[in-house]
Design a protein around this motif. Structure first.
Motif, mmCIF file in Angstrom:
data_model
loop_
_atom_site.group_PDB
_atom_site.id
_atom_site.type_symbol
_atom_site.label_atom_id
_atom_site.label_comp_id
_atom_site.label_asym_id
_atom_site.label_seq_id
_atom_site.Cartn_x
_atom_site.Cartn_y
_atom_site.Cartn_z
ATOM 1 N N ASN A 395 -6.197 -21.259 -40.035
ATOM 2 C CA ASN A 395 -5.315 -20.109 -39.836
ATOM 3 C C ASN A 395 -3.855 -20.537 -39.850
ATOM 4 O OD1 ASN A 395 -7.640 -18.624 -39.521
ATOM 5 N ND2 ASN A 395 -7.524 -18.547 -37.283
ATOM 6 N N ASP A 396 -2.972 -19.585 -40.075
ATOM 7 C CA ASP A 396 -1.539 -19.867 -40.062
ATOM 8 C C ASP A 396 -1.065 -20.232 -38.660
ATOM 9 O OD1 ASP A 396 -1.408 -19.277 -42.756
ATOM 10 O OD2 ASP A 396 -0.814 -17.184 -42.440
ATOM 11 N N ASN A 397 -0.002 -21.012 -38.607
ATOM 12 C CA ASN A 397 0.635 -21.307 -37.327
ATOM 13 C C ASN A 397 1.211 -20.031 -36.719
ATOM 14 O OD1 ASN A 397 0.499 -23.884 -38.822
ATOM 15 N ND2 ASN A 397 1.647 -24.688 -37.077
ATOM 16 N N VAL A 398 1.102 -19.924 -35.389
ATOM 17 C CA VAL A 398 1.668 -18.793 -34.663
ATOM 18 C C VAL A 398 2.685 -19.323 -33.662
ATOM 19 C CG1 VAL A 398 1.210 -16.858 -33.125
ATOM 20 C CG2 VAL A 398 -0.440 -17.433 -34.918
ATOM 21 N N GLY A 399 3.934 -18.929 -33.814
ATOM 22 C CA GLY A 399 4.986 -19.340 -32.895
ATOM 23 C C GLY A 399 5.337 -18.216 -31.936
ATOM 24 N N THR A 400 5.467 -18.544 -30.651
ATOM 25 C CA THR A 400 5.770 -17.540 -29.629
ATOM 26 C C THR A 400 6.836 -18.083 -28.695
ATOM 27 O OG1 THR A 400 3.478 -16.742 -29.690
ATOM 28 C CG2 THR A 400 4.823 -16.086 -27.800
ATOM 29 N N LEU A 401 7.834 -17.253 -28.416
ATOM 30 C CA LEU A 401 8.888 -17.596 -27.462
ATOM 31 C C LEU A 401 8.727 -16.709 -26.235
ATOM 32 C CD1 LEU A 401 11.513 -19.239 -26.933
ATOM 33 C CD2 LEU A 401 12.769 -17.274 -27.862
ATOM 34 N N THR A 402 8.652 -17.340 -25.045
ATOM 35 C CA THR A 402 8.426 -16.604 -23.806
ATOM 36 C C THR A 402 9.488 -16.967 -22.780
ATOM 37 O OG1 THR A 402 6.037 -16.664 -24.210
ATOM 38 C CG2 THR A 402 6.753 -16.055 -21.996
ATOM 39 N N LEU A 403 10.034 -15.942 -22.135
ATOM 40 C CA LEU A 403 10.954 -16.114 -21.010
ATOM 41 C C LEU A 403 10.278 -15.557 -19.766
ATOM 42 C CD1 LEU A 403 13.798 -16.760 -19.822
ATOM 43 C CD2 LEU A 403 14.438 -14.413 -20.423
#
Length: 409
Positions: A395-403
């Motif tokens: 699967n494709d890479n999934v990038g997530t930014l969390t604060l």
């Protein structure tokens, strides 16, 4: 304007809280004393974690920016004498725009018990208890406290049977816990959840295992599981008064532990042969881990490091989404507390990495986390930010930014 207001409120809260680095005795909260020396008491602790999360790898009809209440919890425990204790812990998780209820009566908006157990002291360093409890096996992370993570959140796969045999990482059962010198132990015999995340799923002929042994086989042994965890405390001794393992002490202790644990569930999963005949398979999970947390000098700097290997046998080619699978996992994280006065705001960058082998697809999953904590008043008030990159098989890479903004009272 709203962002500025939220930050101001957090700073005001931080300025009015007593500083705490990250203790294991849970001396925060409000203590109601029933006698003069405080040996009879009720302690109340409350905390909340609030998330803003950005992910651009979403369908066209979904929002890239989302807000949620990651955790809203209240915990109380009471001792009327040193020989027994009762603990209650309730709250909710991951409340967001997709699962809010118009009238507050939906499933996701309802409070539920995370823990409810009673405990009796059997000797100087041994106690036993019963109820809905968190005295888990396998690893330190399967017993992690949500009050004092070093990373933004726990390594998800470390809660290895969440929703499969338990209610949000808690089982109904009996446990014993104690110390033998520098060795701490916890062992539990528990009920397995009857209706789990695979409720209603039936194995296909020669296909993958399904975690429904209790329902599909109707066997008595599939209704119980056994788990335990032992860790040897080489340096400062950690508390085992409560089950929740500290994520980072921020240099207030010098801890080096090596641990090992297991979970075994006879006929926990089910497979079908070519003719569709069902047969149970034992679920066996074990792990070894090491935890180091210590100050690095007189300047207030400190290091926190953790490493774990976990073997996961849920049955033949078992998978559930991208969360659980038969295979193995290596996970580690390390954080550095930048020098500074203990009574001032502190900054702690960190990195985490996970690699999982997946038997069903003969491939791997990988997750990299890069983040930092700003401790305004120790763990009582902190801001965290993390960027994660996740890849599952082809699967494709999934990038997530969390604060995250957290308050713990």
């Amino acid at each position: 304007m709203k962002k500025i207001t939220l930050l101001s409120v957090l700073i005001l809260f931080a300025g009015n809280l007593a500083f705490s680095q990250g203790n294991t005795e849970y001396t925060g909260g409000y203590k109601i004393k029933f006698n003069e020396d405080g040996s009879k008491y009720l302690r109340i602790i409350a905390w909340g974690q609030f998330w803003a999360q950005y992910n651009d790898n979403v369908p066209d009809d979904a929002s890239e920016l989302n807000f949620s209440v990651r955790r809203a919890r209240v915990l109380t425990f009471t001792q009327l004498n040193k020989n027994f204790l009762i603990l209650t812990h309730f709250g909710l998780n991951s409340l967001n725009g997709n699962n809010l209820s118009p009238t507050g009566k939906g499933e996701s908006s309802q409070l539920f018990f995370h823990d409810f157990w009673g405990e009796w002291k059997l000797g100087k360093d041994i106690s036993a208890g019963a109820g809905l409890h968190y005295w888990n096996g396998i690893s330190r992370l399967n017993n992690a406290s949500t009050l004092n993570f070093m990373t933004l959140d726990n390594n998800r796969q470390a809660w290895a049977v969440l929703g499969l045999t338990d209610q949000f990482a808690r089982h109904v059962g009996v446990y014993v816990k104690g110390k033998l010198g520098k060795l701490q132990y916890r062992l539990a015999l528990n009920e397995a959840l009857a209706s789990n995340l695979q409720d209603g799923v039936v194995p296909t002929p020669n296909g993958a295992a399904v975690y429904q042994g209790r329902n599909l086989l109707g066997s008595g042994d599939a209704g119980k599981l056994f788990q335990g965890y032992l860790d040897y405390n080489f340096l400062d001794q950690e508390s085992n008064f409560l089950p929740y393992k500290v994520g980072t002490y921020l240099g207030s202790k010098k801890v080096f532990n090596i641990g090992a644990g297991f979970l075994t569930h006879a006929n926990g999963s089910v497979v079908a042969d070519a003719g569709g005949n069902l047969e149970g398979e034992d679920v066996n999970i074990f792990a070894v881990d090491a935890f180091y947390d210590a100050p690095l000098g007189e300047d207030g700097s400190a290091i926190t490091a953790y490493l774990m290997y976990q073997s996961n046998d849920y049955g033949r080619n078992f998978t559930l989404g991208t969360t659980y699978e038969s295979g193995s996992m290596v996970y580690g994280h390390v954080g550095y507390l930048i020098p500074g006065p203990a009574d001032k705001a502190r900054f702690q960058p960190y990195i985490s990495y996970q690699n999982r082998s997946i038997d069903a697809i003969d491939d791997n999953a990988n997750r990299l986390g890069l983040g930092a904590n700003l401790f305004l008043t120790g763990h009582h008030s902190k801001l965290s930010v993390e960027y994660s990159n996740f890849k599952y098989g082809s699967n494709d890479n999934v990038g997530t930014l969390t604060l995250q903004a957290m308050i713990y009272l």
